[in-house]
Design a protein around this motif. Structure first.
Motif, short mmCIF file in Angstrom:
data_model
loop_
_atom_site.label_atom_id
_atom_site.label_comp_id
_atom_site.label_asym_id
_atom_site.label_seq_id
_atom_site.Cartn_x
_atom_site.Cartn_y
_atom_site.Cartn_z
N ARG A 7 0.84 -1.21 0.00
CA ARG A 7 0.00 0.00 0.00
C ARG A 7 0.86 1.25 0.00
O ARG A 7 0.56 2.22 -0.69
N GLU A 8 1.95 1.24 0.76
CA GLU A 8 2.81 2.42 0.85
C GLU A 8 3.58 2.67 -0.44
O GLU A 8 3.90 3.79 -0.76
N SER A 9 3.89 1.61 -1.19
CA SER A 9 4.71 1.78 -2.39
C SER A 9 3.89 1.84 -3.67
O SER A 9 4.45 1.90 -4.75
N SER A 10 2.58 1.80 -3.56
CA SER A 10 1.71 1.85 -4.74
C SER A 10 0.92 3.14 -4.74
O SER A 10 0.58 3.66 -3.69
N GLY A 11 0.63 3.62 -5.92
CA GLY A 11 -0.19 4.81 -6.02
C GLY A 11 -1.25 4.62 -7.07
O GLY A 11 -0.99 4.07 -8.13
N ILE A 12 -2.46 5.05 -6.78
CA ILE A 12 -3.54 4.98 -7.77
C ILE A 12 -4.01 6.40 -8.04
O ILE A 12 -4.29 7.16 -7.12
N ASN A 13 -4.07 6.73 -9.32
CA ASN A 13 -4.49 8.04 -9.75
C ASN A 13 -5.63 7.85 -10.74
O ASN A 13 -5.53 7.02 -11.65
N ALA A 14 -6.71 8.61 -10.58
CA ALA A 14 -7.89 8.45 -11.43
C ALA A 14 -7.56 8.66 -12.90
O ALA A 14 -8.10 7.99 -13.78
N GLU A 15 -6.64 9.57 -13.21
CA GLU A 15 -6.31 9.86 -14.60
C GLU A 15 -5.24 8.93 -15.16
O GLU A 15 -5.31 8.49 -16.30
N TYR A 16 -4.22 8.61 -14.34
CA TYR A 16 -3.07 7.87 -14.84
C TYR A 16 -3.05 6.40 -14.47
O TYR A 16 -2.22 5.65 -14.96
N GLY A 17 -3.94 5.96 -13.61
CA GLY A 17 -3.98 4.54 -13.25
C GLY A 17 -3.10 4.23 -12.06
O GLY A 17 -2.86 5.05 -11.20
N LYS A 18 -2.60 2.99 -12.04
CA LYS A 18 -1.84 2.49 -10.90
C LYS A 18 -0.36 2.44 -11.24
O LYS A 18 0.03 1.90 -12.27
N ALA A 19 0.46 2.97 -10.39
CA ALA A 19 1.91 2.88 -10.52
C ALA A 19 2.43 2.05 -9.36
O ALA A 19 2.01 2.24 -8.21
N VAL A 20 3.32 1.12 -9.64
CA VAL A 20 3.84 0.23 -8.61
C VAL A 20 5.36 0.26 -8.67
O VAL A 20 5.95 0.22 -9.75
N VAL A 21 5.98 0.30 -7.51
CA VAL A 21 7.42 0.18 -7.40
C VAL A 21 7.69 -0.99 -6.48
O VAL A 21 7.17 -1.04 -5.37
N SER A 22 8.46 -1.97 -6.95
CA SER A 22 8.76 -3.12 -6.11
C SER A 22 10.26 -3.27 -5.95
O SER A 22 11.01 -3.15 -6.91
N THR A 23 10.68 -3.53 -4.75
CA THR A 23 12.10 -3.80 -4.51
C THR A 23 12.32 -5.29 -4.73
O THR A 23 11.51 -6.11 -4.35
N GLN A 24 13.40 -5.62 -5.38
CA GLN A 24 13.72 -7.01 -5.66
C GLN A 24 14.52 -7.57 -4.49
O GLN A 24 15.17 -6.84 -3.75
N SER A 25 14.50 -8.88 -4.34
CA SER A 25 15.22 -9.51 -3.23
C SER A 25 16.72 -9.27 -3.31
O SER A 25 17.42 -9.38 -2.32
N THR A 26 17.22 -8.92 -4.49
CA THR A 26 18.65 -8.65 -4.64
C THR A 26 19.02 -7.22 -4.28
O THR A 26 20.18 -6.85 -4.33
N GLY A 27 18.03 -6.41 -3.96
CA GLY A 27 18.30 -5.02 -3.62
C GLY A 27 18.04 -4.07 -4.77
O GLY A 27 18.18 -2.87 -4.62
N GLY A 28 17.69 -4.58 -5.93
CA GLY A 28 17.38 -3.74 -7.07
C GLY A 28 15.96 -3.21 -6.99
O GLY A 28 15.22 -3.51 -6.07
N MET A 29 15.57 -2.43 -7.99
CA MET A 29 14.23 -1.87 -7.98
C MET A 29 13.63 -1.92 -9.38
O MET A 29 14.30 -1.62 -10.36
N ARG A 30 12.35 -2.29 -9.43
CA ARG A 30 11.59 -2.30 -10.68
C ARG A 30 10.43 -1.34 -10.53
O ARG A 30 9.59 -1.51 -9.65
#
Length: 113
Positions: A7-30
């Motif tokens: 919930r903290e790392s996701s954002g929902i916007n009525a115009e732009y939809g849902k944006a998600v940022v996930s941290t990978q187990s290796t320490g990277g980010m997608r």
């Protein structure tokens, strides 16, 4: 804990939809965004994949990494996960998606969409 982090790392916007940022187990980010690309769909998946490679992006279907592509909506994310700051990774994704969208408008005209 996991549900709260999502919930903290996701954002929902009525115009732009849902944006998600996930941290990978290796320490990277997608960072990814779902975007409709009818022009690129008409041009062909191979063309979209090649263009994404040039922009350091990765296209996926909306069903996840191995779920395949259906329709005109793609999950577009930064290709690189490690070796760059979070700001660089997110900015690469934003700039690339903006480029794909602008190009998609031209491809829609080309294909009569």
């Amino acid at each position: 804990w996991y549900q709260r982090r999502v919930r903290e790392s996701s954002g929902i916007n009525a115009e732009y939809g849902k944006a998600v940022v996930s941290t990978q187990s290796t320490g990277g980010m997608r960072a990814s965004v779902h975007v409709d690309l009818p022009g690129w769909t008409a041009e062909g998946l191979g063309s979209l994949q090649a263009r994404c490679e040039e922009l350091a992006l990765q296209p996926r279907g909306t069903r996840g990494e191995s779920g395949g592509q259906t329709g005109i909506t793609y999950d577009i994310s930064n290709k690189h996960r490690l070796g760059y700051s979070e700001v660089q990774l997110v900015q690469t994704m934003i700039d690339g998606v903006n480029t794909l969208y602008k190009e998609d408008l031209e491809l829609q005209k080309k294909h009569g969409l």
